[in-house]
Design an enzyme around this catalytic site. Structure first.
Site, PDB file in Angstrom:
ATOM      1  N   HIS A 147       0.817  -1.206   0.000  1.00 23.31           N
ATOM      2  CA  HIS A 147       0.000   0.000   0.000  1.00 23.31           C
ATOM      3  C   HIS A 147       0.854   1.261   0.000  1.00 23.31           C
ATOM      4  CE1 HIS A 147      -0.704  -2.525   3.755  1.00 23.31           C
ATOM      5  NE2 HIS A 147       0.428  -1.914   4.000  1.00 23.31           N
ATOM      6  N   ASN A 186       9.747  -7.505   0.832  1.00 27.32           N
ATOM      7  CA  ASN A 186       8.603  -6.796   1.401  1.00 27.32           C
ATOM      8  C   ASN A 186       8.858  -5.301   1.314  1.00 27.32           C
ATOM      9  OD1 ASN A 186       6.040  -6.912   3.317  1.00 27.32           O
ATOM     10  ND2 ASN A 186       7.424  -5.357   4.136  1.00 27.32           N
ATOM     11  N   ALA A 201       4.594   0.137   3.675  1.00 31.90           N
ATOM     12  CA  ALA A 201       3.713   1.232   3.275  1.00 31.90           C
ATOM     13  C   ALA A 201       4.469   2.555   3.266  1.00 31.90           C
ATOM     14  CB  ALA A 201       2.527   1.315   4.227  1.00 31.90           C
TER      15      ALA A 201
END
EC number: 2.7.7.23
Length: 456
Positions: free
Chosen positions: A363, A377, A380
């Site tokens: 996101h 990974n 955000a």
């Protein structure tokens, strides 16, 4: 049937006053493509040796829009009728070729219908495309004697008896080049409009004892012309309905065929599901079991098997490997690539970036000019800072990297395999393999601190 060589004339000189537009009428789009481009594509698919485009208004705009097409440009300086338009193109006709006449504002004419017309043209005669209408008001009527076509009379010139005829001229016809040139030279403008009608060649051919064969299109929409935006919007819906029907019959699940737009070419696998208000543009390939949520726009992209694109996602010039998940509200710009099992979540934008196998950016992230390895990974709020105001630079992130939230990676920079970037870090130098990078200011704490209050 063995056909002669054939050239096509496309009439596109009209101004299109009723479109109320600065754009030439034939450049207004249907299914994302200029009306005249649909006609040019049909001519090329038929194997036309030459395509002569008769133009008048907006010539510069036409030439710019159609610069990639191999066209012979024919100027009609004054719009004095369809016969006059054909007279301008006549010097380019070979005697031994067939000449097919089409219109730039009749975009849905099918190759199949035109091939039937071409096959039906009698030796030395004319093939004519006609239709029957319940209300033929305003159209040229087909006159016959003993079942044979003898001529076409325009509505304004027709008698009351002739106006009862329901068979009308579509304007599309084909004849031999030598015959066409001879008949065009005999045209006069002795009619209510004071124009030179191409339709008058039908009577000239009949007077010479030539046969005129009428052919009907498969669908009325094929010969419907466009004079205003309402007519264009209606043809758009006809076209989209036909495309949706083809896809449904081929096994694609469209949740609501009336709320689907195809503005290009769609190649698909089995068990594809497309929700409402999806737009497909350009050349798109969907693999097996692909699911596309409502409101998505997919353009010039390849979507692998088992991918799922959630609602309101925009994908342009992108390659997705198998089993990727995208969105909702994601934007994948040209040059984005996702490898197998990668995930891009809501409010993530990618451009000229590759996301490796099993990697994810969940996101609120921008990934531009980046190469990201497998099993990474991206937290955000991560941004690859790829532009210094003058040039673009690349960010490289190795496999198994963990990037914490609110991280800025100032390119050019490389993050080694297995590294960890702490949340809130601004990375300005390369990070080694398996290292921890942290650049935030140490936290301080003031006990009993009071916030300011407003003065009374």
């Amino acid at each position: 049937m063995l056909n002669n060589a054939m050239s096509v004339v496309i009439l596109a000189a009209g101004k299109g006053t009723r479109m109320y537009s600065d754009l030439p009428k034939v450049l207004h789009t249907l299914a994302g493509k200029a009306m005249v481009q649909h006609v040019i594509d049909a001519a090329n698919e038929l194997g036309a040796a030459h395509v002569h485009l008769v133009y008048g208004h907006g010539g510069d705009l036409l030439k710019q829009a159609l610069k990639d097409d191999n066209l012979n440009w024919v100027l009609q300086a004054e719009q004095l009728g369809t016969g006059h338009a054909m007279q301008q193109a006549a010097p380019f006709f070979a005697d031994d070729e067939d000449i097919l006449m089409l219109y730039g504002d009749v975009p849905l004419i099918s190759v199949e219908t035109l091939q039937r017309l071409r096959d039906a043209k009698p030796q030395g005669g004319i093939g004519l495309l006609t239709v029957k209408l319940d209300d033929p008001t305003g159209y040229g009527r087909i006159t016959r004697e003993n079942g044979k076509v003898t001529g076409i009379v325009e509505h304004k010139d027709a008698t009351d008896e002739q106006r009862q005829i329901q068979e009308i001229n579509t304007g599309i016809l084909i004849s031999n080049g030598a015959d066409m040139k001879r008949w065009l030279a005999k045209l006069t403008n002795n009619n209510a409009q004071g124009e030179y009608y191409i339709t008058d060649i039908i009577a000239l051919a009949y007077q010479e004892g030539r046969e005129i064969v009428a052919v009907h299109p498969q669908r009325l929409s094929e010969v419907e012309g466009v004079n205003n935006r309402l007519q264009l919007s209606r043809l758009e819906r006809v076209y989209q309905s036909e495309q949706a029907e083809k896809l449904l019959l081929a096994g694609v699940m469209l949740r609501d065929p009336a709320r689907f737009d195809l503005r290009g070419t769609l190649t698909h696998g089995r068990d594809v599901e497309i929700d409402t208000n999806v737009i497909i543009e350009g050349n798109v390939t969907l693999g097996h079991r692909v699911k596309i949520g409502t409101g998505c726009v997919i353009k010039n992209s390849v979507i692998g098997d088992d991918c799922e694109i959630s609602p309101y996602t925009v994908v342009e010039d992108v390659n997705l490997a198998a089993a990727c998940t995208i969105g909702p509200f994601a934007r994948l710009r040209p040059g984005a690539e996702l490898l197998e099992g990668a995930h891009v979540g809501n409010f993530v934008e990618m451009k000229k970036a590759r996301l490796g196998k099993g990697s994810k950016a969940g996101h609120l992230t921008y990934l531009g000019d980046a190469e990201i390895g497998d099993n990474v990974n991206i937290g955000a709020g991560t941004i690859t800072c790829n532009y210094d105001g003058a040039n673009k630079f690349k960010t490289i992130i190795g496999d198994d990297v963990f990037v914490g939230s609110d991280t800025q990676l100032v390119a050019p920079v490389t993050v080694g395999k297995g590294a960890t970037i702490a949340a809130g870090t601004t990375v300005t130098r390369n990070v080694g393999e398996n290292a921890l990078a942290i650049s935030r200011v140490p936290q301080t704490q003031k006990e009993g601190w009071r916030r300011p209050v407003k003065k009374k």
